[in-house]
Scaffold this motif. Sequence first.
Motif, PDB file in Angstrom:
ATOM      1  N   ASP A  32      49.830  -0.174 -15.513  1.00 53.62           N
ATOM      2  CA  ASP A  32      50.044  -1.461 -16.174  1.00 53.62           C
ATOM      3  C   ASP A  32      51.385  -2.087 -15.812  1.00 53.62           C
ATOM      4  O   ASP A  32      52.442  -1.659 -16.288  1.00 53.62           O
ATOM      5  CB  ASP A  32      49.932  -1.232 -17.695  1.00 53.62           C
ATOM      6  CG  ASP A  32      50.127  -2.503 -18.500  1.00 53.62           C
ATOM      7  OD1 ASP A  32      50.351  -3.563 -17.896  1.00 53.62           O
ATOM      8  OD2 ASP A  32      50.062  -2.427 -19.743  1.00 53.62           O
ATOM      9  N   TYR A  34      51.208  -5.570 -15.998  1.00 53.93           N
ATOM     10  CA  TYR A  34      50.833  -6.955 -16.311  1.00 53.93           C
ATOM     11  C   TYR A  34      50.695  -7.264 -17.799  1.00 53.93           C
ATOM     12  O   TYR A  34      50.654  -8.430 -18.179  1.00 53.93           O
ATOM     13  CB  TYR A  34      49.586  -7.380 -15.538  1.00 53.93           C
ATOM     14  CG  TYR A  34      48.229  -6.847 -15.988  1.00 53.93           C
ATOM     15  CD1 TYR A  34      48.098  -5.694 -16.736  1.00 53.93           C
ATOM     16  CD2 TYR A  34      47.064  -7.518 -15.622  1.00 53.93           C
ATOM     17  CE1 TYR A  34      46.844  -5.210 -17.106  1.00 53.93           C
ATOM     18  CE2 TYR A  34      45.815  -7.057 -15.999  1.00 53.93           C
ATOM     19  CZ  TYR A  34      45.711  -5.905 -16.739  1.00 53.93           C
ATOM     20  OH  TYR A  34      44.487  -5.434 -17.114  1.00 53.93           O
ATOM     21  N   SER A  35      50.637  -6.268 -18.665  1.00 50.36           N
ATOM     22  CA  SER A  35      50.423  -6.598 -20.080  1.00 50.36           C
ATOM     23  C   SER A  35      51.750  -6.914 -20.775  1.00 50.36           C
ATOM     24  O   SER A  35      52.834  -6.654 -20.239  1.00 50.36           O
ATOM     25  CB  SER A  35      49.742  -5.429 -20.797  1.00 50.36           C
ATOM     26  OG  SER A  35      50.709  -4.465 -21.177  1.00 50.36           O
ATOM     27  N   GLN A 320      48.231  -9.139  -4.053  1.00 49.05           N
ATOM     28  CA  GLN A 320      47.705  -8.634  -5.333  1.00 49.05           C
ATOM     29  C   GLN A 320      46.536  -7.673  -5.101  1.00 49.05           C
ATOM     30  O   GLN A 320      46.406  -6.653  -5.771  1.00 49.05           O
ATOM     31  CB  GLN A 320      47.288  -9.792  -6.242  1.00 49.05           C
ATOM     32  CG  GLN A 320      47.181  -9.327  -7.667  1.00 49.05           C
ATOM     33  CD  GLN A 320      46.339 -10.223  -8.525  1.00 49.05           C
ATOM     34  OE1 GLN A 320      45.583 -11.044  -8.020  1.00 49.05           O
ATOM     35  NE2 GLN A 320      46.477 -10.093  -9.823  1.00 49.05           N
ATOM     36  N   THR A 330      48.762  -6.228 -11.678  1.00 45.29           N
ATOM     37  CA  THR A 330      49.797  -7.263 -11.747  1.00 45.29           C
ATOM     38  C   THR A 330      49.096  -8.602 -11.957  1.00 45.29           C
ATOM     39  O   THR A 330      47.867  -8.669 -11.899  1.00 45.29           O
ATOM     40  CB  THR A 330      50.599  -7.328 -10.428  1.00 45.29           C
ATOM     41  OG1 THR A 330      49.672  -7.502  -9.348  1.00 45.29           O
ATOM     42  CG2 THR A 330      51.436  -6.067 -10.214  1.00 45.29           C
ATOM     43  N   TYR A 331      49.875  -9.645 -12.172  1.00 45.55           N
ATOM     44  CA  TYR A 331      49.275 -10.957 -12.429  1.00 45.55           C
ATOM     45  C   TYR A 331      49.832 -11.953 -11.416  1.00 45.55           C
ATOM     46  O   TYR A 331      51.059 -12.086 -11.281  1.00 45.55           O
ATOM     47  CB  TYR A 331      49.614 -11.384 -13.866  1.00 45.55           C
ATOM     48  CG  TYR A 331      48.975 -12.671 -14.295  1.00 45.55           C
ATOM     49  CD1 TYR A 331      47.601 -12.814 -14.334  1.00 45.55           C
ATOM     50  CD2 TYR A 331      49.762 -13.757 -14.674  1.00 45.55           C
ATOM     51  CE1 TYR A 331      47.015 -13.990 -14.734  1.00 45.55           C
ATOM     52  CE2 TYR A 331      49.183 -14.950 -15.083  1.00 45.55           C
ATOM     53  CZ  TYR A 331      47.805 -15.058 -15.104  1.00 45.55           C
ATOM     54  OH  TYR A 331      47.235 -16.231 -15.500  1.00 45.55           O
ATOM     55  N   ARG A 346      53.699 -12.034 -11.017  1.00 47.51           N
ATOM     56  CA  ARG A 346      54.420 -11.814 -12.275  1.00 47.51           C
ATOM     57  C   ARG A 346      54.293 -10.337 -12.619  1.00 47.51           C
ATOM     58  O   ARG A 346      53.189  -9.833 -12.805  1.00 47.51           O
ATOM     59  CB  ARG A 346      53.799 -12.695 -13.357  1.00 47.51           C
ATOM     60  CG  ARG A 346      54.424 -12.565 -14.711  1.00 47.51           C
ATOM     61  CD  ARG A 346      53.742 -13.563 -15.635  1.00 47.51           C
ATOM     62  NE  ARG A 346      54.274 -13.500 -16.971  1.00 47.51           N
ATOM     63  CZ  ARG A 346      53.744 -12.773 -17.953  1.00 47.51           C
ATOM     64  NH1 ARG A 346      52.668 -12.038 -17.722  1.00 47.51           N
ATOM     65  NH2 ARG A 346      54.274 -12.778 -19.143  1.00 47.51           N
ATOM     66  N   ILE A 347      55.446  -9.698 -12.694  1.00 46.79           N
ATOM     67  CA  ILE A 347      55.457  -8.256 -12.987  1.00 46.79           C
ATOM     68  C   ILE A 347      56.053  -8.032 -14.372  1.00 46.79           C
ATOM     69  O   ILE A 347      57.155  -8.504 -14.663  1.00 46.79           O
ATOM     70  CB  ILE A 347      56.290  -7.509 -11.926  1.00 46.79           C
ATOM     71  CG1 ILE A 347      55.558  -7.601 -10.587  1.00 46.79           C
ATOM     72  CG2 ILE A 347      56.518  -6.052 -12.302  1.00 46.79           C
ATOM     73  CD1 ILE A 347      56.428  -7.378  -9.425  1.00 46.79           C
ATOM     74  N   CYS A 348      55.304  -7.355 -15.221  1.00 48.81           N
ATOM     75  CA  CYS A 348      55.831  -7.011 -16.541  1.00 48.81           C
ATOM     76  C   CYS A 348      56.218  -5.537 -16.521  1.00 48.81           C
ATOM     77  O   CYS A 348      55.390  -4.681 -16.189  1.00 48.81           O
ATOM     78  CB  CYS A 348      54.766  -7.201 -17.627  1.00 48.81           C
ATOM     79  SG  CYS A 348      54.385  -8.919 -17.895  1.00 48.81           S
TER      80      CYS A 348
END
Length: 369
Positions: A32, A34-35, A320, A330-331, A346-348
Amino acid sequence: MLKNLNRFQEALCKREQAGTLRTLKPKAEGIDFYSNDYLGLAKNKELQDLLVKKINENPQLLSGSTGSRLISGNSRVAAFTEKCIAEKHQFSSALLFPSGYNANLALFSTLPDRHDTIIVDEQIHRSVHDACKMSNARKLKFRHNDIEDLENILKRQEKHCYIAIESLYSMEGDLAPIREIAGLAKQYEADLIVDEAHAFGVFGNGLVDQYHLQDQVTANVITYGKALGAHGAAILCNDSIKSYLVNFASPFIYTTSAQDFQWMSIKTGYDFLEEHQEFPAQLHENIKIFRSQGLESPSSENSPVQAIIIPDNKKLKSLQERLSEEGFLTYAIYSPTVKEGTERLRICLHSFNTEEEIVKLTEIIKGFI
Ligand SMILES: Cc1ncc(COP(=O)(O)O)c(C=O)c1O
Protein backbone atom coordinates in the motif's frame (compact mmCIF):
# COMPACT_ATOMS: atom_id res chain seq x y z
CA MET A 1 -35.47 10.93 -20.46
CA LEU A 2 -34.20 9.54 -23.76
CA LYS A 3 -32.52 12.87 -24.52
CA ASN A 4 -30.66 12.84 -21.22
CA LEU A 5 -29.77 9.18 -21.57
CA ASN A 6 -28.01 10.01 -24.85
CA ARG A 7 -26.15 12.81 -23.14
CA PHE A 8 -25.04 10.49 -20.31
CA GLN A 9 -23.89 7.84 -22.80
CA GLU A 10 -21.98 10.39 -24.85
CA ALA A 11 -20.17 11.67 -21.76
CA LEU A 12 -19.27 8.13 -20.71
CA CYS A 13 -18.09 7.27 -24.23
CA LYS A 14 -15.85 10.32 -24.26
CA ARG A 15 -14.27 9.23 -21.00
CA GLU A 16 -13.81 5.71 -22.25
CA GLN A 17 -12.09 6.95 -25.40
CA ALA A 18 -9.83 9.21 -23.34
CA GLY A 19 -8.99 6.27 -21.07
CA THR A 20 -10.41 8.14 -18.04
CA LEU A 21 -13.60 6.15 -17.40
CA ARG A 22 -14.04 5.43 -13.71
CA THR A 23 -15.30 2.02 -12.61
CA LEU A 24 -15.67 0.38 -9.23
CA LYS A 25 -13.09 -2.37 -8.83
CA PRO A 26 -12.53 -4.86 -6.01
CA LYS A 27 -9.94 -3.67 -3.50
CA ALA A 28 -6.51 -4.44 -4.95
CA GLU A 29 -4.01 -6.63 -3.13
CA GLY A 30 -0.48 -5.31 -2.84
CA ILE A 31 1.96 -3.05 -1.02
CA ASP A 32 0.00 0.00 0.00
CA PHE A 33 1.49 3.26 -1.26
CA TYR A 34 -1.88 4.77 -2.13
CA SER A 35 -4.34 4.73 0.78
CA ASN A 36 -4.92 7.49 3.33
CA ASP A 37 -4.36 5.01 6.17
CA TYR A 38 -1.15 6.89 7.03
CA LEU A 39 -0.73 5.31 10.47
CA GLY A 40 -2.10 1.85 9.69
CA LEU A 41 -4.89 2.30 12.24
CA ALA A 42 -7.58 1.06 9.82
CA LYS A 43 -6.08 -2.42 10.10
CA ASN A 44 -4.58 -2.27 13.58
CA LYS A 45 -5.57 -5.45 15.42
CA GLU A 46 -5.26 -3.95 18.93
CA LEU A 47 -7.58 -1.08 17.99
CA GLN A 48 -10.02 -3.50 16.32
CA ASP A 49 -10.07 -5.64 19.49
CA LEU A 50 -10.79 -2.56 21.60
CA LEU A 51 -13.74 -1.64 19.37
CA VAL A 52 -15.11 -5.18 19.42
CA LYS A 53 -14.89 -5.22 23.23
CA LYS A 54 -16.88 -1.98 23.44
CA ILE A 55 -19.54 -3.34 21.10
CA ASN A 56 -19.80 -6.56 23.11
CA GLU A 57 -20.32 -4.51 26.26
CA ASN A 58 -22.89 -2.29 24.53
CA PRO A 59 -24.36 -3.77 21.32
CA GLN A 60 -26.77 -0.82 21.11
CA LEU A 61 -23.83 1.13 19.66
CA LEU A 62 -24.46 -0.64 16.35
CA SER A 63 -28.13 0.28 16.08
CA GLY A 64 -29.49 2.99 13.85
CA SER A 65 -29.80 6.43 15.43
CA THR A 66 -33.51 6.66 14.37
CA GLY A 67 -33.51 10.29 13.23
CA SER A 68 -31.88 13.67 12.79
CA ARG A 69 -29.88 14.81 15.81
CA LEU A 70 -32.49 17.54 16.19
CA ILE A 71 -35.28 14.97 16.64
CA SER A 72 -34.64 11.43 17.90
CA GLY A 73 -31.06 10.89 16.67
CA ASN A 74 -29.02 12.71 19.30
CA SER A 75 -27.20 10.65 21.91
CA ARG A 76 -25.00 10.90 24.94
CA VAL A 77 -22.17 9.27 22.96
CA ALA A 78 -22.34 12.02 20.30
CA ALA A 79 -22.42 14.84 22.88
CA PHE A 80 -19.63 13.28 24.97
CA THR A 81 -17.44 12.73 21.90
CA GLU A 82 -17.93 16.35 20.83
CA LYS A 83 -17.00 17.59 24.29
CA CYS A 84 -13.79 15.50 24.32
CA ILE A 85 -12.83 16.58 20.79
CA ALA A 86 -13.33 20.28 21.57
CA GLU A 87 -11.15 19.92 24.69
CA LYS A 88 -8.39 18.06 22.87
CA HIS A 89 -8.20 20.72 20.14
CA GLN A 90 -8.71 23.62 22.55
CA PHE A 91 -11.78 24.99 20.80
CA SER A 92 -14.89 25.81 22.78
CA SER A 93 -17.13 23.60 20.59
CA ALA A 94 -17.11 20.70 18.18
CA LEU A 95 -19.87 19.45 15.88
CA LEU A 96 -19.70 15.93 14.48
CA PHE A 97 -20.53 14.93 10.90
CA PRO A 98 -20.68 11.52 9.22
CA SER A 99 -17.92 12.58 6.77
CA GLY A 100 -15.57 15.41 5.89
CA TYR A 101 -17.55 15.97 2.69
CA ASN A 102 -20.69 16.64 4.75
CA ALA A 103 -18.82 18.87 7.19
CA ASN A 104 -17.49 21.10 4.41
CA LEU A 105 -20.87 21.13 2.70
CA ALA A 106 -22.48 22.31 5.94
CA LEU A 107 -19.87 24.91 6.73
CA PHE A 108 -19.49 26.69 3.41
CA SER A 109 -23.15 26.49 2.41
CA THR A 110 -24.27 28.00 5.73
CA LEU A 111 -21.82 30.56 7.13
CA PRO A 112 -21.21 32.77 4.06
CA ASP A 113 -24.28 34.46 2.55
CA ARG A 114 -24.92 36.79 -0.39
CA HIS A 115 -23.14 39.65 1.41
CA ASP A 116 -19.90 37.64 1.55
CA THR A 117 -17.08 36.45 -0.70
CA ILE A 118 -15.39 33.05 -0.31
CA ILE A 119 -11.76 33.07 -1.40
CA VAL A 120 -10.48 29.53 -1.89
CA ASP A 121 -7.02 28.18 -2.64
CA GLU A 122 -7.19 26.87 -6.22
CA GLN A 123 -6.29 23.38 -4.93
CA ILE A 124 -9.03 23.24 -2.29
CA HIS A 125 -10.98 19.99 -1.99
CA ARG A 126 -14.00 19.41 -4.22
CA SER A 127 -16.37 19.39 -1.22
CA VAL A 128 -15.68 23.11 -0.69
CA HIS A 129 -16.44 23.92 -4.34
CA ASP A 130 -19.66 21.93 -4.13
CA ALA A 131 -20.63 23.76 -0.93
CA CYS A 132 -19.93 27.12 -2.60
CA LYS A 133 -22.49 26.20 -5.28
CA MET A 134 -25.07 25.81 -2.50
CA SER A 135 -24.17 29.21 -1.03
CA ASN A 136 -25.26 32.62 -2.30
CA ALA A 137 -21.79 34.01 -1.71
CA ARG A 138 -19.44 34.83 -4.56
CA LYS A 139 -16.46 32.48 -4.95
CA LEU A 140 -12.96 33.62 -5.97
CA LYS A 141 -9.79 31.54 -6.26
CA PHE A 142 -6.23 32.46 -5.30
CA ARG A 143 -3.13 30.79 -6.73
CA HIS A 144 -2.09 27.74 -4.77
CA ASN A 145 -0.31 28.73 -1.52
CA ASP A 146 0.43 32.19 -2.98
CA ILE A 147 -0.01 34.72 -0.19
CA GLU A 148 0.75 37.69 -2.46
CA ASP A 149 -2.07 36.69 -4.78
CA LEU A 150 -4.37 36.17 -1.79
CA GLU A 151 -3.52 39.62 -0.43
CA ASN A 152 -4.11 41.26 -3.82
CA ILE A 153 -7.56 39.69 -3.94
CA LEU A 154 -8.35 40.60 -0.32
CA LYS A 155 -7.34 44.25 -0.95
CA ARG A 156 -9.91 44.59 -3.70
CA GLN A 157 -12.90 43.20 -1.76
CA GLU A 158 -15.61 45.40 -0.35
CA LYS A 159 -17.65 42.50 1.01
CA HIS A 160 -16.74 40.43 4.03
CA CYS A 161 -14.44 37.52 3.10
CA TYR A 162 -14.03 33.89 4.10
CA ILE A 163 -10.68 32.29 3.23
CA ALA A 164 -10.67 28.52 2.66
CA ILE A 165 -7.44 26.53 2.84
CA GLU A 166 -6.18 23.06 3.68
CA SER A 167 -3.18 22.75 5.99
CA LEU A 168 -1.74 19.84 3.96
CA TYR A 169 -2.85 19.47 0.33
CA SER A 170 -3.45 15.94 -0.80
CA MET A 171 -2.61 16.19 -4.50
CA GLU A 172 0.53 18.33 -4.21
CA GLY A 173 1.55 17.02 -0.77
CA ASP A 174 2.59 20.50 0.32
CA LEU A 175 1.83 22.51 3.45
CA ALA A 176 -0.01 25.84 3.44
CA PRO A 177 1.78 28.93 4.80
CA ILE A 178 -0.90 28.82 7.44
CA ARG A 179 0.57 31.36 9.88
CA GLU A 180 1.03 33.96 7.13
CA ILE A 181 -2.51 33.35 5.88
CA ALA A 182 -3.84 33.67 9.44
CA GLY A 183 -1.98 37.01 9.64
CA LEU A 184 -3.66 38.21 6.42
CA ALA A 185 -7.06 37.07 7.64
CA LYS A 186 -6.55 39.16 10.77
CA GLN A 187 -5.30 42.19 8.84
CA TYR A 188 -8.27 42.13 6.42
CA GLU A 189 -10.81 41.02 9.05
CA ALA A 190 -11.60 37.88 7.09
CA ASP A 191 -12.77 34.55 8.50
CA LEU A 192 -10.24 31.76 8.03
CA ILE A 193 -11.42 28.14 7.63
CA VAL A 194 -8.78 25.40 7.69
CA ASP A 195 -9.41 21.84 6.53
CA GLU A 196 -6.97 19.45 8.21
CA ALA A 197 -8.17 16.20 6.63
CA HIS A 198 -4.62 15.09 5.78
CA ALA A 199 -2.69 16.79 8.58
CA PHE A 200 -4.64 15.45 11.57
CA GLY A 201 -2.83 12.52 13.19
CA VAL A 202 0.22 13.02 10.99
CA PHE A 203 1.08 16.32 12.71
CA GLY A 204 -0.46 15.77 16.15
CA ASN A 205 -3.93 17.28 16.37
CA GLY A 206 -3.25 19.27 13.20
CA LEU A 207 -1.29 22.40 12.35
CA VAL A 208 -3.83 24.86 13.79
CA ASP A 209 -3.19 23.20 17.14
CA GLN A 210 0.58 22.92 16.65
CA TYR A 211 0.87 26.63 15.80
CA HIS A 212 -1.68 27.65 18.49
CA LEU A 213 -3.91 29.38 15.93
CA GLN A 214 -7.25 28.47 17.54
CA ASP A 215 -8.07 32.16 18.14
CA GLN A 216 -7.32 33.12 14.55
CA VAL A 217 -9.35 30.39 12.88
CA THR A 218 -13.14 30.61 12.57
CA ALA A 219 -13.56 26.91 11.87
CA ASN A 220 -11.16 23.97 11.75
CA VAL A 221 -12.30 20.84 9.92
CA ILE A 222 -10.88 17.53 11.17
CA THR A 223 -11.66 14.29 9.35
CA TYR A 224 -11.33 10.77 10.73
CA GLY A 225 -11.25 8.62 7.59
CA LYS A 226 -7.54 9.12 6.99
CA ALA A 227 -4.87 8.94 9.74
CA LEU A 228 -7.39 7.83 12.38
CA GLY A 229 -8.47 4.87 10.23
CA ALA A 230 -12.13 5.52 11.14
CA HIS A 231 -14.83 7.59 9.44
CA GLY A 232 -16.48 10.96 10.09
CA ALA A 233 -15.46 14.55 10.78
CA ALA A 234 -15.75 17.38 13.26
CA ILE A 235 -16.04 21.12 12.81
CA LEU A 236 -14.20 22.93 15.61
CA CYS A 237 -15.45 26.42 16.31
CA ASN A 238 -16.93 28.66 18.99
CA ASP A 239 -20.32 28.11 20.65
CA SER A 240 -22.19 30.64 18.47
CA ILE A 241 -21.01 29.09 15.22
CA LYS A 242 -21.92 25.61 16.44
CA SER A 243 -25.38 26.85 17.38
CA TYR A 244 -25.74 28.63 14.02
CA LEU A 245 -24.84 25.42 12.16
CA VAL A 246 -27.23 23.35 14.29
CA ASN A 247 -29.99 25.85 13.40
CA PHE A 248 -29.27 26.60 9.76
CA ALA A 249 -26.99 23.95 8.16
CA SER A 250 -29.17 21.75 5.94
CA PRO A 251 -26.54 18.97 5.65
CA PHE A 252 -26.64 18.73 9.45
CA ILE A 253 -30.39 19.11 10.00
CA TYR A 254 -32.06 17.13 7.23
CA THR A 255 -30.34 13.79 7.62
CA THR A 256 -30.42 10.82 9.97
CA SER A 257 -27.54 10.93 12.44
CA ALA A 258 -24.86 8.23 12.16
CA GLN A 259 -24.86 5.29 14.58
CA ASP A 260 -23.19 5.75 17.95
CA PHE A 261 -20.58 3.22 16.84
CA GLN A 262 -19.14 5.87 14.52
CA TRP A 263 -18.76 8.45 17.29
CA MET A 264 -17.42 5.84 19.73
CA SER A 265 -14.80 4.66 17.23
CA ILE A 266 -13.62 8.27 16.79
CA LYS A 267 -13.21 8.77 20.54
CA THR A 268 -11.47 5.39 20.87
CA GLY A 269 -9.18 6.32 17.95
CA TYR A 270 -8.10 9.56 19.67
CA ASP A 271 -7.28 7.70 22.91
CA PHE A 272 -5.46 4.94 21.05
CA LEU A 273 -3.38 7.40 19.06
CA GLU A 274 -2.46 9.37 22.16
CA GLU A 275 -1.02 6.18 23.66
CA HIS A 276 0.68 5.08 20.44
CA GLN A 277 2.83 7.95 19.27
CA GLU A 278 5.19 5.35 17.78
CA PHE A 279 2.97 5.27 14.66
CA PRO A 280 3.41 8.93 13.64
CA ALA A 281 7.09 8.68 14.65
CA GLN A 282 7.57 5.67 12.34
CA LEU A 283 5.66 7.44 9.54
CA HIS A 284 8.03 10.42 9.76
CA GLU A 285 11.03 8.04 9.71
CA ASN A 286 9.66 6.50 6.51
CA ILE A 287 9.09 9.92 4.95
CA LYS A 288 12.78 10.69 5.67
CA ILE A 289 13.85 7.41 4.04
CA PHE A 290 11.77 8.21 0.95
CA ARG A 291 13.14 11.76 0.70
CA SER A 292 16.72 10.52 1.07
CA GLN A 293 16.39 8.47 -2.15
CA GLY A 294 16.93 11.62 -4.21
CA LEU A 295 13.70 11.78 -6.21
CA GLU A 296 12.56 15.29 -7.11
CA SER A 297 9.17 16.24 -5.71
CA PRO A 298 7.15 19.45 -5.23
CA SER A 299 5.84 18.04 -1.93
CA SER A 300 6.93 19.21 1.51
CA GLU A 301 9.81 17.23 2.97
CA ASN A 302 7.75 16.07 5.96
CA SER A 303 4.56 15.25 4.04
CA PRO A 304 3.14 11.70 3.91
CA VAL A 305 1.95 12.50 0.37
CA GLN A 306 4.81 12.71 -2.12
CA ALA A 307 4.02 13.66 -5.70
CA ILE A 308 6.46 12.68 -8.44
CA ILE A 309 5.92 14.62 -11.66
CA ILE A 310 5.97 12.38 -14.76
CA PRO A 311 4.95 14.86 -17.45
CA ASP A 312 3.42 12.47 -19.98
CA ASN A 313 0.19 10.49 -19.56
CA LYS A 314 1.56 7.45 -21.48
CA LYS A 315 4.83 7.30 -19.56
CA LEU A 316 2.96 7.73 -16.29
CA LYS A 317 0.59 4.92 -17.17
CA SER A 318 3.40 2.52 -18.00
CA LEU A 319 5.24 3.45 -14.78
CA GLN A 320 2.15 2.72 -12.74
CA GLU A 321 1.65 -0.59 -14.56
CA ARG A 322 5.27 -1.56 -13.93
CA LEU A 323 4.89 -0.73 -10.24
CA SER A 324 1.70 -2.72 -10.10
CA GLU A 325 3.46 -5.76 -11.67
CA GLU A 326 5.96 -5.51 -8.82
CA GLY A 327 3.09 -5.45 -6.30
CA PHE A 328 3.12 -1.71 -5.51
CA LEU A 329 -0.22 0.10 -5.28
CA THR A 330 0.13 3.78 -6.25
CA TYR A 331 -2.20 6.41 -7.67
CA ALA A 332 -1.54 8.16 -10.98
CA ILE A 333 -3.09 11.54 -11.73
CA TYR A 334 -3.36 12.23 -15.43
CA SER A 335 -4.10 15.43 -17.37
CA PRO A 336 -6.67 16.98 -17.71
CA THR A 337 -7.32 16.25 -13.97
CA VAL A 338 -4.03 18.11 -13.46
CA LYS A 339 -2.52 20.59 -15.95
CA GLU A 340 -0.75 19.07 -18.95
CA GLY A 341 2.93 18.71 -18.11
CA THR A 342 2.26 18.20 -14.40
CA GLU A 343 0.91 14.63 -14.57
CA ARG A 344 2.04 12.85 -11.45
CA LEU A 345 2.38 9.70 -9.45
CA ARG A 346 0.94 10.23 -6.00
CA ILE A 347 2.68 8.20 -3.34
CA CYS A 348 1.25 7.93 0.16
CA LEU A 349 3.71 6.83 2.79
CA HIS A 350 2.62 4.92 5.88
CA SER A 351 4.00 3.94 9.26
CA PHE A 352 3.85 0.28 8.15
CA ASN A 353 5.85 0.57 4.89
CA THR A 354 9.27 -1.05 5.26
CA GLU A 355 12.59 0.54 4.26
CA GLU A 356 13.09 -2.23 1.71
CA GLU A 357 9.71 -1.50 0.09
CA ILE A 358 10.40 2.24 -0.04
CA VAL A 359 13.85 1.76 -1.59
CA LYS A 360 12.55 -0.72 -4.19
CA LEU A 361 9.66 1.60 -5.11
CA THR A 362 12.00 4.54 -5.65
CA GLU A 363 14.46 2.42 -7.67
CA ILE A 364 11.70 1.51 -10.13
CA ILE A 365 10.59 5.14 -10.41
CA LYS A 366 14.18 6.30 -11.02
CA GLY A 367 14.39 3.87 -13.93
CA PHE A 368 11.52 5.74 -15.61
CA ILE A 369 12.74 9.32 -15.16
C1 LIG B 1 -9.00 17.98 2.11
C2 LIG B 1 -10.18 17.09 2.24
N1 LIG B 1 -11.30 17.57 2.82
C3 LIG B 1 -12.39 16.80 2.96
C4 LIG B 1 -12.41 15.51 2.50
C5 LIG B 1 -13.64 14.69 2.65
O1 LIG B 1 -13.51 13.89 3.78
P1 LIG B 1 -14.31 12.49 3.88
O2 LIG B 1 -13.53 11.53 3.06
O3 LIG B 1 -14.33 12.21 5.34
O4 LIG B 1 -15.66 12.75 3.32
C6 LIG B 1 -11.27 14.96 1.92
C7 LIG B 1 -11.27 13.55 1.44
O5 LIG B 1 -10.85 13.19 0.42
C8 LIG B 1 -10.12 15.77 1.77
O6 LIG B 1 -9.03 15.30 1.19
